[in-house]
Design an enzyme around this catalytic site. Sequence first.
Site, PDB file in Angstrom:
ATOM      1  N   SER A   1     108.695  53.553  89.963  1.00 20.80           N
ATOM      2  CA  SER A   1     109.498  53.891  88.945  1.00 20.80           C
ATOM      3  C   SER A   1     110.933  53.512  88.764  1.00 20.80           C
ATOM      4  O   SER A   1     111.434  53.869  87.966  1.00 20.80           O
ATOM      5  CB  SER A   1     109.268  55.378  88.770  1.00 20.80           C
ATOM      6  OG  SER A   1     108.149  55.632  88.114  1.00 20.80           O
TER       7      SER A   1
ATOM      8  N   LYS B   1     118.388  60.638  85.770  1.00 16.22           N
ATOM      9  CA  LYS B   1     117.335  60.639  84.935  1.00 16.22           C
ATOM     10  C   LYS B   1     116.843  62.060  84.863  1.00 16.22           C
ATOM     11  O   LYS B   1     117.169  63.231  85.605  1.00 16.22           O
ATOM     12  CB  LYS B   1     116.148  60.160  86.058  1.00 16.22           C
ATOM     13  CG  LYS B   1     114.730  60.063  85.365  1.00 16.22           C
ATOM     14  CD  LYS B   1     113.630  59.472  86.693  1.00 16.22           C
ATOM     15  CE  LYS B   1     112.108  59.127  85.969  1.00 16.22           C
ATOM     16  NZ  LYS B   1     111.443  58.738  87.020  1.00 16.22           N
TER      17      LYS B   1
ATOM     18  N   SER C   1     108.861  54.434  85.315  1.00 12.03           N
ATOM     19  CA  SER C   1     109.259  55.656  84.265  1.00 12.03           C
ATOM     20  C   SER C   1     110.740  55.796  84.400  1.00 12.03           C
ATOM     21  O   SER C   1     111.132  56.274  83.040  1.00 12.03           O
ATOM     22  CB  SER C   1     108.521  56.934  84.997  1.00 12.03           C
ATOM     23  OG  SER C   1     109.264  57.414  85.888  1.00 12.03           O
TER      24      SER C   1
END
Lengths: 490, 485
Positions: free
Chosen positions: A182, A83, A158
């Site tokens: 997330s 990420k 997210s």
Amino acid sequence: MLMSAPLHFQTIAELSAKLSVGQLSAVELTQAMIARTKAVEPRVHAFNSFDEADALAQAAASDARRRAGQSAGALEGIPVGLKDVIAVAGQPLTASSRMLANFVSPYDATVTQKLQSAGAVLHGRLNCDEFAMGSSTENSAFGPSSNPWDLTRTPGGSSGGSAAALAAGSAVATLGSDTGGSIRQPAALCGLVGLKPTYGLISRYGLIAYASSLDQIGPFARTVEDAAIMLGAIAGHDPRDSTSFKTSLPDYRAELKTRRGPWKLGIPKEYFGAGLDPEVGAAVEKAISFYRSQGCEIREISLPHTQYCLDTYYIIATAEASSNLARYDGIRYGHRTSSAKDLLDVYQKSRAEGFGDEVKRRIILGTYVLSSGYYDAYYLRAQKVRTLIRQDFLNAYREVDALITPTSPIPAFKLGEKSADPLAMYLCDIYTIGVNLAGLPALSLPCGFTQSGLPIGLQLIGQPFREADLLATAHAYEQAHGWNTQFPSL
Amino acid sequence: MNYEAVIGLEVHVQIKTQSKVFTRVGAGFGHEPNTLTDPVVLALPGTLPVMNKAALDAIIKAGLLLGCDIAPICKWDRKQYFYPDSPKNYQISQYDQPICIGGLVEIELPGAARNVMGEHKKIPLTRIHLEEDVGKLNHHATDSLVDYNRAGTPLMEIVSEPAMHTAEEAFAYLTSIRNTMIYGGISDCDMEKGQLRCDANISIRPIGEKKLGTKVELKNLNSISYVRDGIAHEIKRQLAVVATGGTLIQETRDYDGVAGTSQSLRSKEMAHDYRYFPDPDLMPVHVDDAWKAELQGTCPELPFDKQRRFIADYQIPYTITSVLIPDRELSDFFEATAQLAGTGRAQVVGNWITNDLLRELGAAKLSLSASKISPANLAALIQQVDAGTLLNAAAKEVFATMFATGDTPAAIITRLGLAAAPTDAGELESWCRDSIAANSKALAEFKSGKESAINAFKGPIMKAAKGKANPKLVDETLRRLLAEA
């Protein structure tokens, strides 16, 4: 697992076996990942950036290690995506924000170093909501990612890019971060295993902070076994993170086979109320029935402060965020306005231009709740409620070993469907944020599909630092079902 | 109406540690800009603080030296404001739970004369807390540059009660804190290097009034004399405002030490809201009794205690102690030398140190520890003079050589041929007889009880001996012959 799954949909366990017998090289595998990524990325947009040459160089180094008899283990030569909030020296680190659009990290996160020493090939920076704030990736300054199961829908957020890349076959495993759901929510929406470890199990050094007391890095994987392999590689105390915990670590992968039920499982009644999609509810009920059929004792329990989770979360998380994001000021690095007249102007314009709406909304909210005269009424009270929320869970664990809930109240929603309504978006995390407030480990694993073919996720919530039990509980379900042998057609 | 001033000081002291307070990079002064930095100091995305135990040790020690209560838990808070010298735009500090609570600072006010000890007082402390220092802005014609070398240096803030009433008291308070911190090895307290900084809260009130008046915070008191001058100036300013019927406002003022003026920086309405909250990146640290006891064991004798002991035990004048005491190294050197030099020689030791040694150190621009002088050598030198084997004038030369080379006085005396001459007893006796015979007036005076008359005989003897006669032997021989005469 079907032997006919194409290379890009295979697991760490399968690929690692092929690499270790020389049936496949890390370079070949990385080339296959690059080819797959080039084919699907225009439709999925899981990546913010992808350094092909660097990935191939790492793969070649891995092959050389293996030839020299120095394979580091199961992750040797396995392409893993991170990420874009996790630092890799020499690579961009944007947090999907204009603020850091041109920022290159000069240092490695601890998890980055750990994956590197485990032999993984780190490729690509994965898209997410800006500064990990959101549930759909629509808050990314670089545009949303799409759900590989239905490109008109969100992969969740997210860590949506981490989920979308894995579901699309652009990585073998990925890392995300989970502050209020997330990792678990996108895992559920993309048909993957997503693990949010106990707060303190994984070092946060090198993870761009959103809400420090809630953030935790964790893996996305195709199977529980792969998640166990990833967890084993990244867990452990780090002297660079005062909040990381000194604890002895089990061999998570080996423990999958040794820890067996039946378990006592709790069903928190507050997690099955209004707002739960009927198809999701039904799939979770079926999973509960499975455990019951395996001899597990199923008990309804209550987490009475659940109704305060969302409010508590949005006070604590935004308070911390307002402080953590103060460093993005255009002075030392990051976006600096080109039209400032004085210092105040540098701050105001750089931040106004650099941050997106949701980030600004949370900074304003967080600044407000910490302000003189409001601190006691909001932040201090929220901390007290947080203690009660944690106590709810600890009380439940006097009766049961783990909790079963839906991960997300709804399957993947259409891109644009909720982006104009922040409160509707916040409700996506209704079943996941309590876990962060309580600092507990939880994972999402696939438990079926809707009639229209969208994945559904089951959440298992465990006890602090007992990830091995949590993984074993999930493994038992996964072994009997095999939802993860289905892949999106892209 | 008569007014009194009420003064409280906030003193920042940089703690002398190898590395910074929340990361491993080195701490120091005078390095190339931005070389003492790392990802944590620069607040790069994703970095986290980790506490430096040495900094906590130092502040606990400071608290023990000043008689503070040490809190059982060291907790961290974020103090938030935007400024380019603060890389995170918050400062890690301690808000509602300082590590040191209470305490007293003993001060000495100026005496009636330089050689008279002044009045001693004890100024109560509110608290001492630990925080991180900020970077430094250098302003140029069209832009400003930031140097983050200082950022993250451990810094303690010592807050006094509003318990002082004159600029002299404030000056004495700061001096005492400086001496104590230097004694504890906690800081070098060099104000020019920013290791000691001071802000003052000043108000005035009618004498007899209990309530505090409107407070003005005076900033940038960057040298110890600015502290005295700035506070005196502010008290005068406030008295003048009141005298002309004006009203004081709560504000922060900036003192310009060069111009001797101050100007308003901001009023109360413009005060920062620092939005303090507990730092979620740092876990609270438990300070147990064993830890405190270990640090208590490293605490030195306090300067004023040492001064009282020197005066009592060594019978040396206040003036000498007031030179020795502020410098722990120098006073330790004195004590070691005095013990070697023998009973009753402490004042001579003090004289050598305060006159000759300090002069040589100053001329050579050396610190005592960097110099080659040792207590053993100085004590040996004094013993040579006492034994009459070295003349006072020659002793100065031996001292200078000893300072430069580190050699023993015996070796130097031999090398330079400075020993008082080994005198033939018969020759000395005949010189003495000649001198007595030549001065019947002095003989009569001595016989009638004027002790000092003996000195009149010594000049001709020394002249005859070409200055190398052992004065002690001369004195003894003279007395024997005078008794017979």
